[in-house]
Motif scaffolding. Sequence first.
Motif, PDB file in Angstrom:
ATOM      1  N   PRO A  47      -0.836  -5.117   4.429  1.00  0.00           N
ATOM      2  CA  PRO A  47      -2.248  -4.044   5.146  1.00  0.00           C
ATOM      3  C   PRO A  47      -2.837  -2.842   3.662  1.00  0.00           C
ATOM      4  O   PRO A  47      -1.975  -3.274   2.843  1.00  0.00           O
ATOM      5  CB  PRO A  47      -1.484  -2.443   5.426  1.00  0.00           C
ATOM      6  CG  PRO A  47      -0.487  -3.895   6.476  1.00  0.00           C
ATOM      7  CD  PRO A  47      -0.121  -4.507   5.662  1.00  0.00           C
ATOM      8  N   LEU A  86     -11.198  -3.469   5.726  1.00  0.00           N
ATOM      9  CA  LEU A  86     -10.455  -2.387   6.174  1.00  0.00           C
ATOM     10  C   LEU A  86      -9.948  -1.223   7.334  1.00  0.00           C
ATOM     11  O   LEU A  86      -9.339  -0.672   7.248  1.00  0.00           O
ATOM     12  CB  LEU A  86     -11.043  -1.920   4.346  1.00  0.00           C
ATOM     13  CG  LEU A  86      -9.961  -0.285   3.597  1.00  0.00           C
ATOM     14  CD1 LEU A  86      -8.635  -0.620   3.682  1.00  0.00           C
ATOM     15  CD2 LEU A  86     -10.606   0.164   2.514  1.00  0.00           C
ATOM     16  N   THR A  88     -11.524  -2.369   9.612  1.00  0.00           N
ATOM     17  CA  THR A  88     -10.717  -2.981  10.893  1.00  0.00           C
ATOM     18  C   THR A  88      -9.451  -3.612  11.259  1.00  0.00           C
ATOM     19  O   THR A  88      -8.574  -3.962  12.280  1.00  0.00           O
ATOM     20  CB  THR A  88     -11.897  -4.799  11.359  1.00  0.00           C
ATOM     21  OG1 THR A  88     -11.214  -5.251  10.067  1.00  0.00           O
ATOM     22  CG2 THR A  88     -13.113  -4.690  11.366  1.00  0.00           C
ATOM     23  N   GLY A  89      -9.048  -2.452   9.996  1.00  0.00           N
ATOM     24  CA  GLY A  89      -7.320  -3.692  10.058  1.00  0.00           C
ATOM     25  C   GLY A  89      -6.799  -4.005   9.793  1.00  0.00           C
ATOM     26  O   GLY A  89      -5.779  -4.206  10.628  1.00  0.00           O
ATOM     27  N   GLN A  90      -7.771  -5.166   9.143  1.00  0.00           N
ATOM     28  CA  GLN A  90      -6.801  -6.506   8.657  1.00  0.00           C
ATOM     29  C   GLN A  90      -6.037  -6.497   8.344  1.00  0.00           C
ATOM     30  O   GLN A  90      -6.563  -5.746   6.848  1.00  0.00           O
ATOM     31  CB  GLN A  90      -7.663  -7.393   9.105  1.00  0.00           C
ATOM     32  CG  GLN A  90      -7.850  -7.367  10.010  1.00  0.00           C
ATOM     33  CD  GLN A  90      -9.972  -8.333   9.921  1.00  0.00           C
ATOM     34  OE1 GLN A  90      -9.916  -9.290   9.362  1.00  0.00           O
ATOM     35  NE2 GLN A  90     -10.524  -8.800  11.287  1.00  0.00           N
ATOM     36  N   VAL A 109      -7.664   5.611   4.979  1.00  0.00           N
ATOM     37  CA  VAL A 109      -7.863   4.843   5.223  1.00  0.00           C
ATOM     38  C   VAL A 109      -8.034   5.671   6.931  1.00  0.00           C
ATOM     39  O   VAL A 109      -9.842   5.132   6.822  1.00  0.00           O
ATOM     40  CB  VAL A 109      -7.549   3.586   6.304  1.00  0.00           C
ATOM     41  CG1 VAL A 109      -8.112   2.348   7.132  1.00  0.00           C
ATOM     42  CG2 VAL A 109      -7.167   2.175   4.649  1.00  0.00           C
ATOM     43  N   PRO A 110      -7.606   6.260   7.033  1.00  0.00           N
ATOM     44  CA  PRO A 110      -8.760   6.805   8.662  1.00  0.00           C
ATOM     45  C   PRO A 110      -9.423   7.634   8.161  1.00  0.00           C
ATOM     46  O   PRO A 110     -10.527   8.294   8.997  1.00  0.00           O
ATOM     47  CB  PRO A 110      -7.405   7.929   9.119  1.00  0.00           C
ATOM     48  CG  PRO A 110      -6.261   7.340   8.620  1.00  0.00           C
ATOM     49  CD  PRO A 110      -6.034   6.432   7.121  1.00  0.00           C
ATOM     50  N   ARG A 113     -12.700   6.013   7.349  1.00  0.00           N
ATOM     51  CA  ARG A 113     -13.328   5.219   8.948  1.00  0.00           C
ATOM     52  C   ARG A 113     -14.229   6.851   9.137  1.00  0.00           C
ATOM     53  O   ARG A 113     -15.125   6.978   9.686  1.00  0.00           O
ATOM     54  CB  ARG A 113     -12.643   4.971  10.055  1.00  0.00           C
ATOM     55  CG  ARG A 113     -11.763   3.770   9.673  1.00  0.00           C
ATOM     56  CD  ARG A 113     -10.297   3.259  10.998  1.00  0.00           C
ATOM     57  NE  ARG A 113      -9.952   2.305  10.196  1.00  0.00           N
ATOM     58  CZ  ARG A 113      -8.952   1.552  10.885  1.00  0.00           C
ATOM     59  NH1 ARG A 113      -7.767   3.083  11.120  1.00  0.00           N
ATOM     60  NH2 ARG A 113      -8.377   0.541   9.810  1.00  0.00           N
ATOM     61  N   GLY A 218      -3.524  -9.224  11.083  1.00  0.00           N
ATOM     62  CA  GLY A 218      -3.642  -7.497  11.767  1.00  0.00           C
ATOM     63  C   GLY A 218      -5.270  -7.318  12.699  1.00  0.00           C
ATOM     64  O   GLY A 218      -5.243  -5.992  13.024  1.00  0.00           O
ATOM     65  N   PRO A 220      -6.183  -7.095  15.868  1.00  0.00           N
ATOM     66  CA  PRO A 220      -5.455  -5.778  17.426  1.00  0.00           C
ATOM     67  C   PRO A 220      -5.864  -6.761  19.084  1.00  0.00           C
ATOM     68  O   PRO A 220      -5.934  -6.299  19.699  1.00  0.00           O
ATOM     69  CB  PRO A 220      -6.682  -4.814  17.280  1.00  0.00           C
ATOM     70  CG  PRO A 220      -7.726  -5.423  17.478  1.00  0.00           C
ATOM     71  CD  PRO A 220      -7.502  -6.878  16.461  1.00  0.00           C
ATOM     72  N   GLU A 296     -14.789   0.845  17.717  1.00  0.00           N
ATOM     73  CA  GLU A 296     -13.392   1.299  17.678  1.00  0.00           C
ATOM     74  C   GLU A 296     -13.791   2.898  17.371  1.00  0.00           C
ATOM     75  O   GLU A 296     -12.833   3.715  17.026  1.00  0.00           O
ATOM     76  CB  GLU A 296     -12.781   0.412  16.361  1.00  0.00           C
ATOM     77  CG  GLU A 296     -12.210  -0.923  17.200  1.00  0.00           C
ATOM     78  CD  GLU A 296     -12.289  -1.891  15.438  1.00  0.00           C
ATOM     79  OE1 GLU A 296     -12.166  -1.116  14.133  1.00  0.00           O
ATOM     80  OE2 GLU A 296     -11.047  -2.069  16.033  1.00  0.00           O
ATOM     81  N   GLN A 301     -10.487  -0.002  22.347  1.00  0.00           N
ATOM     82  CA  GLN A 301      -9.289  -0.530  21.794  1.00  0.00           C
ATOM     83  C   GLN A 301      -8.907  -2.320  22.403  1.00  0.00           C
ATOM     84  O   GLN A 301      -9.950  -2.412  23.767  1.00  0.00           O
ATOM     85  CB  GLN A 301      -7.791  -0.603  23.311  1.00  0.00           C
ATOM     86  CG  GLN A 301      -6.609  -1.117  22.558  1.00  0.00           C
ATOM     87  CD  GLN A 301      -5.378  -0.786  22.889  1.00  0.00           C
ATOM     88  OE1 GLN A 301      -5.176  -0.059  23.965  1.00  0.00           O
ATOM     89  NE2 GLN A 301      -4.367  -1.366  22.568  1.00  0.00           N
TER      90      GLN A 301
END
Length: 559
Positions: A47, A86, A88-90, A109-110, A113, A218, A220, A296, A301
């Motif tokens: 990550p 970054l 999309t969480g991959q 990262v949060p 977003r 990564g 979901p 997202e 989810q």
Amino acid sequence: MSEHVPETPDLFGAYPRLGDAAMATLAMHGERRLTKAGEVLFREGEPVPAFFVIAEGKVAIVQRYGSQDHVLGVHGRGRFLGELGLLTGQAGFLRAVVREAGEVLAVPVPELRTLVAKDSELGDLILRAFLARRTILIERGAGFRIIGSRLSLDARRLREFAARNRLPHKWVDLEEDAEAEELLRQLGFKPKDTPIVILRSERVLRNPGNAELARAIGLPVPRTREIVGDLLIVGAGPAGLAAAVYGASEGLATTVVDAVATGGQAATSSRIENYLGFPSGISGGELAERAVIQVEKFGAQICVPAEAVSIGQRDGYYTIGLDEGRVVHAHAVVVATGARYRKLDVPGMERFEGEGVHYAATMFEAQLCVRDPVIVVGGGNSAGQASLFLAQHAARLRLVVRSGDLGKDMSKYLVEEITRNPGIQVLLNTEVKELVGDKGLQGAVVEDNRTGERREIEATAVFVFIGAEPHTRWLAGEMALDDKGFILTGPDAVQAKGDSRQWEETGRPYPLETSRMGVFAVGDVRSGSIKRVASAVGEGSMAIRLIHEHLHTGGLPPA
């Protein structure tokens, strides 16, 4: 003294330089850190810990092969690092190494977003750059590696999964690539152990399932055995993603599942030129990626891969069984599973499927047939869009159309562009009768359906767009379908089930409601739907309004 390294020029808006105002905005959400030459800010297969903006110094973006580093780009003051993963969480697909000591601004990262969602100017700049970088990585064959035989069904499965999810990767063919055996030897594997996926030199997956690869990258996938919410959307094409945006933004606890990838059939389109708001067109992949970020943003989810295999009802909920034994409970369900292109029923089809025969025309497929002769089969918009895109890469392209009128099922703008394109030869009143080749696909036997005359034309790839079959096998016997397997909705669904009295008491069904109260069908899977992206998006948003009505009137009747 630090080595002087020239910067990589900006490519297609992928590497813009932030101004002072943008830097000041980001500084309020992050912290400054000194860097030293040789420091690794993030690595492939892990990550990415933060959104890095270079304040001073230079950073190289590196692809590591074994013990060797290949520099893909060097960036200096004002540029930011990372790509679409970054948001999309991959996991990262490359590593970032400091080449000239200096300082970076690290934004969690949060926080990034949130900024992308709320600051339209800065958010759009970052998003456009990240989308462009993802495309560049795919075109360069950067990212993780898949090593295997082109004859292996598992290798074909992994390649298709990576391509459909627009994951940057490189295919290493045991039969064709000289480096394959040496790579395997270095890693301690033998050809019989393939296919393998190399995420980084110290992390190799041996013939992983799609879900295992998704977890490693990564994506979901479902994390728990049971998920409970207000709304379950089965299918993550344009209709399903639109329903998710509207459902989540209006306060419904929303879960989206898809068996393969987000974007659906639309994501296989190289360019959609008649979608409102994109006058210069947009690729199906980019449209899907933008939609996922939007979904997202509102807290829905998304779970991929997660295939729905059953539907039931219990305690006021619908229960959707997923593969691997997982279950989702929801007060309402939107079925948006779409349709897949039909296969050619001709000799040689099975032998060449996945190795010469394709059902999508993205950059991944285009890279497989550069400067080669190809055939596109079909007379609709998907075949037209694929032809225009592939003609930019192929040596020559023949569009095989069964009817005698190209404009019968294809939009006028596509007909005009194809007619003007010297790289496309249109064969009307023509059908493919056989695929031929020894070691690989070499051509197709076609027949003039007026005269019966047959001839063989050369092709190393055949792209098939000849109508669609709905993804509804898991619903057989559970709700009303038409004679082609598409889901009936509204009065047609009630009449097919013969239970109109129960429905009349409620003043329903609603227009998109199926023969099961509280289950709605949208997009290509619905009987009578218009097979266009815009109409699918409209149906997805309309379904949410009807679901609110359904929930307001008491939800499901007793089972």
